[in-house]
Design a protein around this motif. Structure first.
Motif, short mmCIF file in Angstrom:
data_model
loop_
_atom_site.label_atom_id
_atom_site.label_comp_id
_atom_site.label_asym_id
_atom_site.label_seq_id
_atom_site.Cartn_x
_atom_site.Cartn_y
_atom_site.Cartn_z
N GLU A 65 20.00 -0.14 59.94
CA GLU A 65 19.73 0.03 58.51
C GLU A 65 20.85 0.76 57.78
O GLU A 65 21.04 0.60 56.58
CB GLU A 65 18.41 0.80 58.32
CG GLU A 65 17.94 0.86 56.89
CD GLU A 65 16.62 1.56 56.73
OE1 GLU A 65 16.01 1.36 55.67
OE2 GLU A 65 16.18 2.30 57.63
N LEU A 66 21.62 1.54 58.50
CA LEU A 66 22.69 2.33 57.90
C LEU A 66 24.02 1.59 58.07
O LEU A 66 24.54 1.48 59.18
CB LEU A 66 22.76 3.71 58.56
CG LEU A 66 23.81 4.66 58.02
CD1 LEU A 66 23.61 4.92 56.54
CD2 LEU A 66 23.75 5.97 58.79
N SER A 67 24.54 1.10 56.96
CA SER A 67 25.79 0.33 57.03
C SER A 67 27.01 1.24 57.03
O SER A 67 26.94 2.41 56.63
CB SER A 67 25.87 -0.62 55.82
OG SER A 67 26.09 0.12 54.64
N VAL B 189 16.70 5.38 68.30
CA VAL B 189 17.71 5.00 67.32
C VAL B 189 18.57 6.18 66.89
O VAL B 189 19.74 6.04 66.56
CB VAL B 189 17.07 4.30 66.09
CG1 VAL B 189 16.27 5.29 65.25
CG2 VAL B 189 18.12 3.63 65.25
N MET B 190 18.00 7.38 66.96
CA MET B 190 18.75 8.57 66.57
C MET B 190 19.94 8.81 67.50
O MET B 190 20.98 9.26 67.05
CB MET B 190 17.84 9.80 66.54
CG MET B 190 16.75 9.72 65.48
SD MET B 190 17.38 9.44 63.83
CE MET B 190 18.17 10.99 63.55
N ASP B 191 19.80 8.47 68.77
CA ASP B 191 20.92 8.64 69.71
C ASP B 191 22.14 7.84 69.26
O ASP B 191 23.26 8.33 69.32
CB ASP B 191 20.51 8.20 71.12
CG ASP B 191 19.49 9.13 71.76
OD1 ASP B 191 19.42 10.30 71.32
OD2 ASP B 191 18.79 8.70 72.67
N ALA B 192 21.91 6.62 68.79
CA ALA B 192 23.02 5.78 68.33
C ALA B 192 23.69 6.39 67.11
O ALA B 192 24.93 6.42 67.04
CB ALA B 192 22.51 4.38 68.01
N ARG C 267 12.62 1.76 49.42
CA ARG C 267 13.61 2.14 50.43
C ARG C 267 14.98 1.65 49.98
O ARG C 267 15.14 0.49 49.63
CB ARG C 267 13.22 1.47 51.75
CG ARG C 267 14.07 1.86 52.90
CD ARG C 267 13.59 3.17 53.45
NE ARG C 267 14.30 3.45 54.69
CZ ARG C 267 14.56 4.66 55.09
NH1 ARG C 267 14.16 5.69 54.40
NH2 ARG C 267 15.20 4.85 56.21
N ASP C 268 15.97 2.55 49.96
CA ASP C 268 17.31 2.16 49.53
C ASP C 268 18.35 3.03 50.22
O ASP C 268 18.54 4.19 49.86
CB ASP C 268 17.45 2.28 48.02
CG ASP C 268 18.76 1.71 47.49
OD1 ASP C 268 19.59 1.24 48.31
OD2 ASP C 268 18.96 1.73 46.27
N LEU C 269 19.00 2.47 51.21
CA LEU C 269 20.11 3.13 51.89
C LEU C 269 21.42 2.38 51.63
O LEU C 269 22.35 2.45 52.42
CB LEU C 269 19.85 3.25 53.39
CG LEU C 269 18.92 4.38 53.80
CD1 LEU C 269 18.61 4.31 55.29
CD2 LEU C 269 19.51 5.74 53.46
N ASP D 86 17.13 9.78 55.40
CA ASP D 86 15.74 9.88 55.82
C ASP D 86 15.33 8.74 56.75
O ASP D 86 15.09 7.62 56.31
CB ASP D 86 14.83 9.91 54.60
CG ASP D 86 13.43 10.38 54.91
OD1 ASP D 86 13.19 10.88 56.03
OD2 ASP D 86 12.56 10.25 54.03
N GLU D 87 15.30 9.02 58.03
CA GLU D 87 14.82 8.11 59.08
C GLU D 87 15.35 6.69 58.97
O GLU D 87 14.59 5.74 58.84
CB GLU D 87 13.30 8.12 59.11
CG GLU D 87 12.74 9.47 59.44
CD GLU D 87 11.27 9.46 59.82
OE1 GLU D 87 10.82 8.47 60.43
OE2 GLU D 87 10.60 10.44 59.50
#
Length: 173
Positions: free
Chosen positions: A124-126, A153-156, A89-91, A118-119
């Motif tokens: 997790e997304l900076s 979490v998708m709403d945010a 996993r690498d975002l 991807d999800e």
């Protein structure tokens, strides 16, 4: 085949998208491009690389080499990649930028129509990753930026207005 307008790109995408994954590669390096060619002959012009695997990028690049790129929608998911047989996993900003670069280089393309995160989990997304992706979009290497997932979490993430596309789960099976 039915086609629908796809966002602000001014392109139309087939109602069916061919997902290319490790299962596609299991068919063999020579038969996988034939699958893409057969899909195009049936009217499919939308293709999704399930991971930013350079082998998948090479596969799609060989298959579409003689086709006017403006007629196709090419997308990839980023966030997961296979290294040494393990899914990683690498975002991170460097990770997503490298993933896009690998696919573009392997496919011999100048741009991707869509890159989907991807999800991503909560937090997790900076901002740095989002800024890196926006820079890729501003440079024209990504036409549209999307997010794929489900749950609260998708709403945010949607509320940030940073994404052009929202992909939610749906499976014909």
């Amino acid at each position: 085949m039915r086609y629908r307008p796809f966002g602000r790109l001014g392109k139309s995408g087939s109602a069916v998208t061919l997902n290319l994954s490790e299962r596609t590669l299991a068919r063999g390096k020579s038969s996988a491009p034939a699958l893409v060619t057969e899909a195009m002959e049936q009217g499919i012009n939308s293709f999704m690389l399930e991971t930013p695997d350079p082998i998948l990028g090479e596969l799609i690049g060989r298959a579409i080499a003689g086709v006017d790129r403006r007629l196709l929608l090419i997308a990839t998911r980023v966030g997961n990649l296979r290294e040494r047989g393990q899914m990683v996993r690498d975002l991170s900003p460097a990770g997503v930028s490298a993933a896009v670069d690998r696919v573009l280089h392997a496919a011999g393309q100048d741009y991707l129509d869509l890159v989907l995160l991807d999800e991503p989990g909560e937090g997790e997304l900076s901002h740095a990753t989002l800024s890196a992706l926006k820079a890729l979009r501003a440079s024209g290497r990504i036409q549209m930026l999307g997010i794929a997932g489900k749950g609260a979490v998708m709403d945010a993430y949607v509320s940030t207005n940073a994404f052009d596309v929202l992909m939610t789960p749906y499976n014909v099976h």
